[in-house]
Motif scaffolding. Sequence first.
Motif, PDB file in Angstrom:
ATOM      1  N   GLY A 118      45.000  -0.601   8.794  1.00 47.11           N
ATOM      2  CA  GLY A 118      46.158  -0.322   8.053  1.00 47.11           C
ATOM      3  C   GLY A 118      47.410  -1.009   8.871  1.00 47.11           C
ATOM      4  N   ILE A 119      48.264  -2.075   8.453  1.00 50.06           N
ATOM      5  CA  ILE A 119      49.403  -2.540   9.500  1.00 50.06           C
ATOM      6  C   ILE A 119      48.971  -2.772  10.618  1.00 50.06           C
ATOM      7  N   ARG A 174      44.186   6.209   4.888  1.00 53.73           N
ATOM      8  CA  ARG A 174      44.324   5.159   3.955  1.00 53.73           C
ATOM      9  C   ARG A 174      43.134   4.385   3.723  1.00 53.73           C
ATOM     10  N   CYS A 175      42.499   3.853   5.055  1.00 48.87           N
ATOM     11  CA  CYS A 175      41.239   3.167   4.998  1.00 48.87           C
ATOM     12  C   CYS A 175      40.223   4.048   4.465  1.00 48.87           C
ATOM     13  N   VAL A 176      40.090   5.349   4.932  1.00 52.08           N
ATOM     14  CA  VAL A 176      39.071   6.088   4.541  1.00 52.08           C
ATOM     15  C   VAL A 176      39.051   6.317   3.016  1.00 52.08           C
ATOM     16  N   ALA A 177      40.255   6.226   2.399  1.00 50.31           N
ATOM     17  CA  ALA A 177      40.453   6.567   0.818  1.00 50.31           C
ATOM     18  C   ALA A 177      39.846   5.267   0.374  1.00 50.31           C
ATOM     19  N   LYS A 178      40.144   4.278   0.747  1.00 48.17           N
ATOM     20  CA  LYS A 178      39.720   2.814   0.064  1.00 48.17           C
ATOM     21  C   LYS A 178      38.003   2.825   0.306  1.00 48.17           C
ATOM     22  N   TYR A 179      37.754   3.106   1.297  1.00 52.00           N
ATOM     23  CA  TYR A 179      36.272   3.095   1.550  1.00 52.00           C
ATOM     24  C   TYR A 179      35.364   3.999   0.637  1.00 52.00           C
ATOM     25  N   ALA A 180      36.109   5.400   0.502  1.00 55.27           N
ATOM     26  CA  ALA A 180      35.541   6.400  -0.403  1.00 55.27           C
ATOM     27  C   ALA A 180      35.453   5.970  -1.740  1.00 55.27           C
ATOM     28  N   PHE A 181      36.640   5.275  -2.364  1.00 52.15           N
ATOM     29  CA  PHE A 181      36.698   5.096  -3.611  1.00 52.15           C
ATOM     30  C   PHE A 181      35.774   3.854  -3.763  1.00 52.15           C
ATOM     31  N   GLU A 182      35.665   2.879  -3.210  1.00 52.17           N
ATOM     32  CA  GLU A 182      34.946   1.516  -3.490  1.00 52.17           C
ATOM     33  C   GLU A 182      33.349   1.739  -3.264  1.00 52.17           C
TER      34      GLU A 182
END
Length: 267
Positions: free
Chosen positions: A57-58, A125-133
């Motif tokens: 993330g950035i 934020r990256c954890v959230a992306k992975y967990a959703f996808e």
Amino acid sequence: AHPELSATPDGGVQGMRGTPSTAVEMRRLRRTADLWHAPGDAGRDPDVRLPFTKMHGIGNDYVYVDAFAHRVADPVRVAQVVSPRKTAIGSDGLILICPSDVADCRMEMYNADGSRGEMCGNGIRCVAKYAFEHGLAPKERMAIETDAGIKTVDLTVRAGTVESVTVDMGEPILDGPSIPVRADGRVIEVPLKIDGTAHTVTCVSMGNPHVILFVDDTATAPVHTLGPRIETDPFFPKKVNVEFIQLLEKAPASRLRMRVWERGSGE
């Protein structure tokens, strides 16, 4: 700030890049194969592969492991092994995406030197992306457990792909002992003497400790010399992240440029 992220054809995203479903052969762990293993497989086989995802993330990048599916027996050592940028995967550390009894999932974070981190805004934020996808928490608002408490994240999703994530970091903690620093009350624009030179600093916690120094030019700021000295100064009992900040434009625009010496990871 939470920059918008755009999907790329390889499955990563700009601002939160990933290499999904990548596997690395942990040959450097040949003599210490019990550091990790996937449940039910040859965890003691030095050639077994551990799936991981590299995301940032950035620019704040970590190696992520899905701990719903894989157990990492010694994450401290794994973080130390995978993080070097010239001889390994290269990252600011290791983040395990784990089940939680009190939230949708749990973020377990280790810095590059193996030390434990309480919280990372870009990491979560990256954890959230992975967990959703990956179907671990298919929700556009999710609660993620961290060592700094439960954080709420909101996802912007398009056609099943997470394009941006915003995290509610909570209110800044300014009380010295709560940051923690060895001072009472608020620590705002106070002198901190390092090697005989006084530097004006402000201290704050957003779940983990930070110290802020304003500089004339971040390009020439002594990030790699002064940063580690401040990080390990006894004034900070749990060490500290060091931000060097340049004011580019005053309010109302308030544009800043920043470089960070991260506790346990460097720049």
